[in-house]
Design an enzyme around this catalytic site. Sequence first.
Site, PDB file in Angstrom:
ATOM      1  N   GLU A  15     -10.491 -39.363  25.984  1.00 43.25           N
ATOM      2  CA  GLU A  15     -10.212 -40.295  27.086  1.00 43.25           C
ATOM      3  C   GLU A  15     -10.020 -39.492  28.372  1.00 43.25           C
ATOM      4  O   GLU A  15      -9.351 -38.455  28.365  1.00 43.25           O
ATOM      5  CB  GLU A  15      -8.927 -41.098  26.810  1.00 43.25           C
ATOM      6  N   TYR A  47      -8.993 -47.584  33.258  1.00 43.06           N
ATOM      7  CA  TYR A  47      -9.255 -48.611  34.266  1.00 43.06           C
ATOM      8  C   TYR A  47      -7.937 -48.928  34.940  1.00 43.06           C
ATOM      9  O   TYR A  47      -6.973 -49.305  34.265  1.00 43.06           O
ATOM     10  CB  TYR A  47      -9.778 -49.821  33.502  1.00 43.06           C
ATOM     11  N   ALA A  49      -5.119 -50.736  36.374  1.00 39.40           N
ATOM     12  CA  ALA A  49      -4.712 -52.143  36.382  1.00 39.40           C
ATOM     13  C   ALA A  49      -4.464 -52.623  37.808  1.00 39.40           C
ATOM     14  O   ALA A  49      -4.689 -53.775  38.131  1.00 39.40           O
ATOM     15  CB  ALA A  49      -3.480 -52.343  35.521  1.00 39.40           C
ATOM     16  N   HIS A  75     -12.891 -48.795  29.830  1.00 39.52           N
ATOM     17  CA  HIS A  75     -11.695 -49.610  29.616  1.00 39.52           C
ATOM     18  C   HIS A  75     -11.771 -50.773  30.608  1.00 39.52           C
ATOM     19  O   HIS A  75     -12.210 -50.600  31.753  1.00 39.52           O
ATOM     20  CB  HIS A  75     -10.414 -48.820  29.902  1.00 39.52           C
ATOM     21  N   GLY A 106      -3.758 -55.014  29.851  1.00 44.33           N
ATOM     22  CA  GLY A 106      -3.155 -54.349  31.012  1.00 44.33           C
ATOM     23  C   GLY A 106      -1.656 -54.588  30.999  1.00 44.33           C
ATOM     24  O   GLY A 106      -1.166 -55.519  30.346  1.00 44.33           O
ATOM     25  N   TYR A 142      -1.111 -50.325  18.115  1.00 46.49           N
ATOM     26  CA  TYR A 142       0.171 -49.664  18.400  1.00 46.49           C
ATOM     27  C   TYR A 142       0.911 -49.317  17.107  1.00 46.49           C
ATOM     28  O   TYR A 142       1.601 -50.171  16.538  1.00 46.49           O
ATOM     29  CB  TYR A 142       1.035 -50.584  19.287  1.00 46.49           C
ATOM     30  N   HIS A 146       3.697 -52.681  19.954  1.00 46.62           N
ATOM     31  CA  HIS A 146       3.684 -52.788  21.412  1.00 46.62           C
ATOM     32  C   HIS A 146       5.129 -53.042  21.868  1.00 46.62           C
ATOM     33  O   HIS A 146       5.859 -53.804  21.213  1.00 46.62           O
ATOM     34  CB  HIS A 146       2.771 -53.951  21.833  1.00 46.62           C
ATOM     35  N   GLN A 209       6.036 -34.855  31.694  1.00 42.94           N
ATOM     36  CA  GLN A 209       5.010 -35.712  31.095  1.00 42.94           C
ATOM     37  C   GLN A 209       5.560 -36.400  29.846  1.00 42.94           C
ATOM     38  O   GLN A 209       5.432 -37.614  29.689  1.00 42.94           O
ATOM     39  CB  GLN A 209       3.780 -34.852  30.738  1.00 42.94           C
TER      40      GLN A 209
HETATM   41  C1  LIG Z   1      -5.949 -46.790  23.717  1.00 41.50           C
HETATM   42  C2  LIG Z   1      -5.313 -47.443  24.914  1.00 41.50           C
HETATM   43  C3  LIG Z   1      -5.947 -47.388  26.159  1.00 41.50           C
HETATM   44  C4  LIG Z   1      -5.394 -48.021  27.275  1.00 41.50           C
HETATM   45  N1  LIG Z   1      -6.036 -47.951  28.494  1.00 41.50           N
HETATM   46  C5  LIG Z   1      -5.554 -48.618  29.560  1.00 41.50           C
HETATM   47  C6  LIG Z   1      -6.248 -48.623  30.822  1.00 41.50           C
HETATM   48  O1  LIG Z   1      -7.308 -48.014  30.957  1.00 41.50           O
HETATM   49  N2  LIG Z   1      -5.713 -49.315  31.855  1.00 41.50           N
HETATM   50  C7  LIG Z   1      -4.532 -50.014  31.724  1.00 41.50           C
HETATM   51  O2  LIG Z   1      -4.096 -50.634  32.693  1.00 41.50           O
HETATM   52  N3  LIG Z   1      -3.843 -50.023  30.550  1.00 41.50           N
HETATM   53  C8  LIG Z   1      -4.325 -49.344  29.475  1.00 41.50           C
HETATM   54  N4  LIG Z   1      -3.639 -49.362  28.277  1.00 41.50           N
HETATM   55  C9  LIG Z   1      -2.333 -50.023  28.210  1.00 41.50           C
HETATM   56  C10 LIG Z   1      -2.437 -51.524  27.841  1.00 41.50           C
HETATM   57  O3  LIG Z   1      -3.067 -52.225  28.898  1.00 41.50           O
HETATM   58  C11 LIG Z   1      -1.010 -52.032  27.618  1.00 41.50           C
HETATM   59  O4  LIG Z   1      -0.461 -51.469  26.468  1.00 41.50           O
HETATM   60  C12 LIG Z   1      -0.805 -53.545  27.655  1.00 41.50           C
HETATM   61  O5  LIG Z   1       0.578 -53.802  27.827  1.00 41.50           O
HETATM   62  C13 LIG Z   1      -1.248 -54.268  26.399  1.00 41.50           C
HETATM   63  O6  LIG Z   1      -2.592 -54.290  26.262  1.00 41.50           O
HETATM   64  P1  LIG Z   1      -3.290 -54.865  24.918  1.00 41.50           P
HETATM   65  O7  LIG Z   1      -4.721 -54.909  25.178  1.00 41.50           O
HETATM   66  O8  LIG Z   1      -2.794 -54.161  23.724  1.00 41.50           O
HETATM   67  O9  LIG Z   1      -2.689 -56.352  24.947  1.00 41.50           O
HETATM   68  P2  LIG Z   1      -2.514 -57.542  23.846  1.00 41.50           P
HETATM   69  O10 LIG Z   1      -3.413 -57.268  22.689  1.00 41.50           O
HETATM   70  O11 LIG Z   1      -2.729 -58.781  24.608  1.00 41.50           O
HETATM   71  O12 LIG Z   1      -1.040 -57.348  23.369  1.00 41.50           O
HETATM   72  C14 LIG Z   1       0.042 -57.294  24.304  1.00 41.50           C
HETATM   73  C15 LIG Z   1       1.289 -57.897  23.653  1.00 41.50           C
HETATM   74  O13 LIG Z   1       1.089 -59.311  23.469  1.00 41.50           O
HETATM   75  C16 LIG Z   1       1.212 -59.667  22.092  1.00 41.50           C
HETATM   76  N5  LIG Z   1       0.232 -60.730  21.843  1.00 41.50           N
HETATM   77  C17 LIG Z   1      -1.113 -60.579  21.736  1.00 41.50           C
HETATM   78  N6  LIG Z   1      -1.697 -61.788  21.527  1.00 41.50           N
HETATM   79  C18 LIG Z   1      -0.685 -62.698  21.508  1.00 41.50           C
HETATM   80  C19 LIG Z   1      -0.622 -64.124  21.332  1.00 41.50           C
HETATM   81  N7  LIG Z   1      -1.743 -64.840  21.142  1.00 41.50           N
HETATM   82  N8  LIG Z   1       0.586 -64.740  21.381  1.00 41.50           N
HETATM   83  C20 LIG Z   1       1.713 -64.015  21.602  1.00 41.50           C
HETATM   84  N9  LIG Z   1       1.721 -62.669  21.763  1.00 41.50           N
HETATM   85  C21 LIG Z   1       0.535 -62.018  21.718  1.00 41.50           C
HETATM   86  C22 LIG Z   1       0.941 -58.374  21.325  1.00 41.50           C
HETATM   87  O14 LIG Z   1       1.531 -58.378  20.037  1.00 41.50           O
HETATM   88  C23 LIG Z   1       1.578 -57.354  22.256  1.00 41.50           C
HETATM   89  O15 LIG Z   1       2.981 -57.353  22.087  1.00 41.50           O
HETATM   90  C24 LIG Z   1      -4.163 -48.718  27.154  1.00 41.50           C
HETATM   91  C25 LIG Z   1      -3.497 -48.751  25.901  1.00 41.50           C
HETATM   92  C26 LIG Z   1      -4.074 -48.128  24.801  1.00 41.50           C
HETATM   93  C27 LIG Z   1      -3.353 -48.161  23.474  1.00 41.50           C
END
Ligand SMILES: Cc1cc2nc3c(=O)[nH]c(=O)nc-3n(C[C@H](O)[C@H](O)[C@H](O)COP(=O)(O)OP(=O)(O)OC[C@H]3O[C@@H](n4cnc5c(N)ncnc54)[C@H](O)[C@@H]3O)c2cc1C
Length: 295
Positions: A15, A47, A49, A75, A106, A142, A146, A209
Amino acid sequence: MENFFEKIAPSYTFEIFPPKGNASTAGTYAVIDSLVSFNPDLISVTYGAGGSSRDNTVEITSGIQNKYNVCGVAHLTCVGTTRAELKAILDRLKANNVRNVLALRGDLKDESDLGEFHHASELISFIKEEYGNEFDIFAACYPEKHPESKSVEEDLIHLKEKCDLGVKGLISQLFFDNDIFCEWREKARAMGIKQPIIAGVMPITSAVQISKVVELCGASVPDRVRRFVNAYGHNQGAIKEAGIAYATEQIIDLLTRDVEGIHLYTMNQADTVRRIDAGIRSVLYTKRYALRSDR
Ligand SMILES: Cc1cc2nc3c(=O)[nH]c(=O)nc-3n(C[C@H](O)[C@H](O)[C@H](O)COP(=O)(O)OP(=O)(O)OC[C@H]3O[C@@H](n4cnc5c(N)ncnc54)[C@H](O)[C@@H]3O)c2cc1C
């Protein structure tokens, strides 16, 4: 175009982050020049946010795909954005031959950030509705849940929902304790999650960090790590040595425990990657060769 998912496991991926705003892309391309020499199976590009680096994500991912002929993964976050904005970005990716995206929600500053999308699953559905199978979609997972989830089990229910929408692979949040990752992986498999789970590893390179990272994602810090951070945190060179050694051992142990892929959070530090690569290469290729022979 080579398909990442047809390659043999364990995969080896990186990454990077793009330059912010109008900053030149030259430095990022210099990092990519070095990274491609380690033969990664893909390079993913973060990406912003906040919107600061969205164009740069598209540009750099396209460069990885087309100039270097390495699979580029863009991303993409959906928080605070609209369907029209996302469609414009996805159209540009498609026009540039980028067919792999990591679909993310995000981070939220507060609930008013949400906009048209509430969860990454809605972004995945949107991509499927608009583009069918034209994109291969990765999602985040996670091992220590998360931070917003009440429990690992609740988080896994939502992860399974994302998987059932047609996600092809999962990339994990960084972690420092392999036992936690392997126990969580068993729970994910028991829930019926079958997608390859690529383990996210971030080398520790400074005391600042690691404290920031732990605050942001809540990763557990094993005593062994805590000890070297306390002992060498004041000395940049020493903590980096200890961090590289730890990440190298962590990856070797993960490969031994049949992980399906290693995703290195490079922080654009090609020299750190070079050191880790030298330490893991023969184990990685021994593992790949053993799997190929088993086929
Ligand atoms: C490998 C990796 C790369 C990343 N790269 C970036 C990046 O480039 N830019 C950036 O801004 N961020 C990045 N992130 C951070 C990420 O955007 C955050 O962790 C964000 O808070 C959650 O994203 P997600 O896609 O996991 O969300 P989701 O899958 O939507 O999950 C977020 C939370 O909501 C809960 N949830 C999901 N669906 C539901 C539902 N239907 N009802 C109720 N609760 C639900 C989940 O259990 C979790 O607690 C990255 C994270 C990882 C692990």
